[in-house]
Design a protein around this motif. Structure first.
Motif, PDB file in Angstrom:
ATOM      1  N   PRO A   1       0.809  -1.231   0.000  1.00 44.42           N
ATOM      2  CA  PRO A   1       0.000   0.000   0.000  1.00 44.42           C
ATOM      3  C   PRO A   1       0.836   1.273   0.000  1.00 44.42           C
ATOM      4  O   PRO A   1       0.310   2.360  -0.253  1.00 44.42           O
ATOM      5  CB  PRO A   1      -0.827  -0.130   1.284  1.00 44.42           C
ATOM      6  N   GLN A   2       2.135   1.138   0.255  1.00 43.11           N
ATOM      7  CA  GLN A   2       3.011   2.317   0.257  1.00 43.11           C
ATOM      8  C   GLN A   2       3.386   2.772  -1.161  1.00 43.11           C
ATOM      9  O   GLN A   2       4.128   3.743  -1.328  1.00 43.11           O
ATOM     10  CB  GLN A   2       4.304   2.019   1.024  1.00 43.11           C
TER      11      GLN A   2
ATOM     12  N   ALA B   1       8.860   5.288   1.706  1.00 42.87           N
ATOM     13  CA  ALA B   1       9.711   4.605   2.695  1.00 42.87           C
ATOM     14  C   ALA B   1      10.077   5.534   3.846  1.00 42.87           C
ATOM     15  O   ALA B   1      11.109   5.357   4.496  1.00 42.87           O
ATOM     16  CB  ALA B   1      10.979   4.096   2.010  1.00 42.87           C
ATOM     17  N   SER B   2       9.217   6.499   4.100  1.00 43.50           N
ATOM     18  CA  SER B   2       9.484   7.471   5.155  1.00 43.50           C
ATOM     19  C   SER B   2       9.696   6.770   6.495  1.00 43.50           C
ATOM     20  O   SER B   2       8.860   5.983   6.943  1.00 43.50           O
ATOM     21  CB  SER B   2       8.316   8.459   5.274  1.00 43.50           C
TER      22      SER B   2
ATOM     23  N   GLU C   1      14.441  -2.511   6.065  1.00 37.68           N
ATOM     24  CA  GLU C   1      12.985  -2.473   5.893  1.00 37.68           C
ATOM     25  C   GLU C   1      12.601  -2.067   4.471  1.00 37.68           C
ATOM     26  O   GLU C   1      11.658  -2.612   3.876  1.00 37.68           O
ATOM     27  CB  GLU C   1      12.374  -1.506   6.909  1.00 37.68           C
ATOM     28  N   ALA C   2      13.346  -1.113   3.915  1.00 39.22           N
ATOM     29  CA  ALA C   2      13.076  -0.680   2.545  1.00 39.22           C
ATOM     30  C   ALA C   2      13.351  -1.808   1.557  1.00 39.22           C
ATOM     31  O   ALA C   2      12.586  -2.029   0.610  1.00 39.22           O
ATOM     32  CB  ALA C   2      13.944   0.537   2.206  1.00 39.22           C
TER      33      ALA C   2
ATOM     34  N   MET D   1      11.065   6.564  -1.367  1.00 39.68           N
ATOM     35  CA  MET D   1      11.005   8.005  -1.163  1.00 39.68           C
ATOM     36  C   MET D   1      10.856   8.371   0.317  1.00 39.68           C
ATOM     37  O   MET D   1      10.298   7.611   1.106  1.00 39.68           O
ATOM     38  CB  MET D   1       9.830   8.586  -1.950  1.00 39.68           C
ATOM     39  N   GLN D   2      11.334   9.557   0.649  1.00 38.41           N
ATOM     40  CA  GLN D   2      11.222  10.095   2.005  1.00 38.41           C
ATOM     41  C   GLN D   2      10.423  11.391   1.953  1.00 38.41           C
ATOM     42  O   GLN D   2      10.675  12.261   1.101  1.00 38.41           O
ATOM     43  CB  GLN D   2      12.606  10.375   2.587  1.00 38.41           C
ATOM     44  N   LYS D   3       9.431  11.509   2.821  1.00 38.78           N
ATOM     45  CA  LYS D   3       8.648  12.739   2.868  1.00 38.78           C
ATOM     46  C   LYS D   3       9.472  13.884   3.450  1.00 38.78           C
ATOM     47  O   LYS D   3      10.328  13.680   4.310  1.00 38.78           O
ATOM     48  CB  LYS D   3       7.393  12.539   3.711  1.00 38.78           C
TER      49      LYS D   3
END
Length: 229
Positions: free
Chosen positions: A122-123, A162-163, A169-170, A196-198
């Motif tokens: 879902p990410q 992947a924030s 984990e990524a 990606m990182q927010k």
């Protein structure tokens, strides 16, 4: 005898000079032959279209004549190569059509891939599929299906949120992507997962980890290249 020898030498030198000049600068005879070839080619290939061939320019780099095929307000490059019997070496009309076909199929494939991945990951933010299509391989009427990727190589780029995730984990999330693609029956050459990182505004500011993957090779934590922190 000497005159005959000198005569042959003069002809040979003149011929070589003419050929070198042709290779470097082209010549009006070859240009005319190239234009006639393209005029005949477009009439045979596109009999229902009104196409004018104009603006022939010689390219010493490729030793080709590059013309412009005009269809109403659209302009397409057309190329020929050869001295006495030129051959068509590029068809901008066909290339533009193939690009339209590829865009259509890639958009459909991307939608399906994202929908299939959404259930398990879902990410997911975005999925981009890219089929490498040859001229004339498919048409605009061709409907996307997974079997097309068996005829035209496909690669893909996936973006995931992947924030706050670690490298391990990524990589695990990316491995779920790879497994899901295989379970769903997708045929592809390779892919890239950008984790990606927010940023502070809630948008995705940068790629935290980038992971290249192959269909049959499990993704390991060390496969994740850290690009930002």
């Amino acid at each position: 005898m000497k005159r005959i020898v000198f005569g042959f030498l003069a002809i040979a030198v003149f011929g070589c000079g003419l050929y070198i000049y042709h290779v470097l600068f082209g010549d009006p005879f070859s240009k005319n032959a190239a234009e006639q070839k393209l005029t005949s080619y477009v009439k045979q290939t596109y009999p229902k279209k009104e196409i004018n061939i104009t603006n022939g320019v010689y390219s010493a780099k490729t030793t080709e004549y590059v013309f412009q095929a005009n269809i109403q307000s659209h302009r397409y490059p057309m190329c020929t190569k050869g001295f006495l019997h030129p051959k068509v070496t590029c068809d901008g009309i066909e290339e533009a059509y193939t690009e339209s076909v590829a865009k259509h199929l890639n958009e459909e494939a991307s939608k399906e891939i994202k929908a299939d991945l959404q259930k398990e990951v879902p990410q997911i933010i975005k999925a981009d599929a890219a089929l490498i299509i040859e001229n004339g391989q498919f048409t605009l009427d061709t409907k996307w299906n997974k079997q097309l990727a068996e005829k035209a190589p496909m690669n893909m780029a996936i973006q995931l949120d992947a924030s706050g995730l670690s490298k391990t984990e990524a990589a695990k999330m990316a491995e779920t992507v790879r497994k899901t693609l295989n379970e769903k029956g997708y045929t592809y050459s390779n892919g890239t997962v950008d984790c990606m990182q927010k940023d502070g505004d809630g948008g995705f500011g940068y790629v935290k980890y980038s992971i290249d993957f192959l269909p049959k090779t499990a993704i390991q934590p060390n496969d994740a290249e850290e690009l930002g922190s």
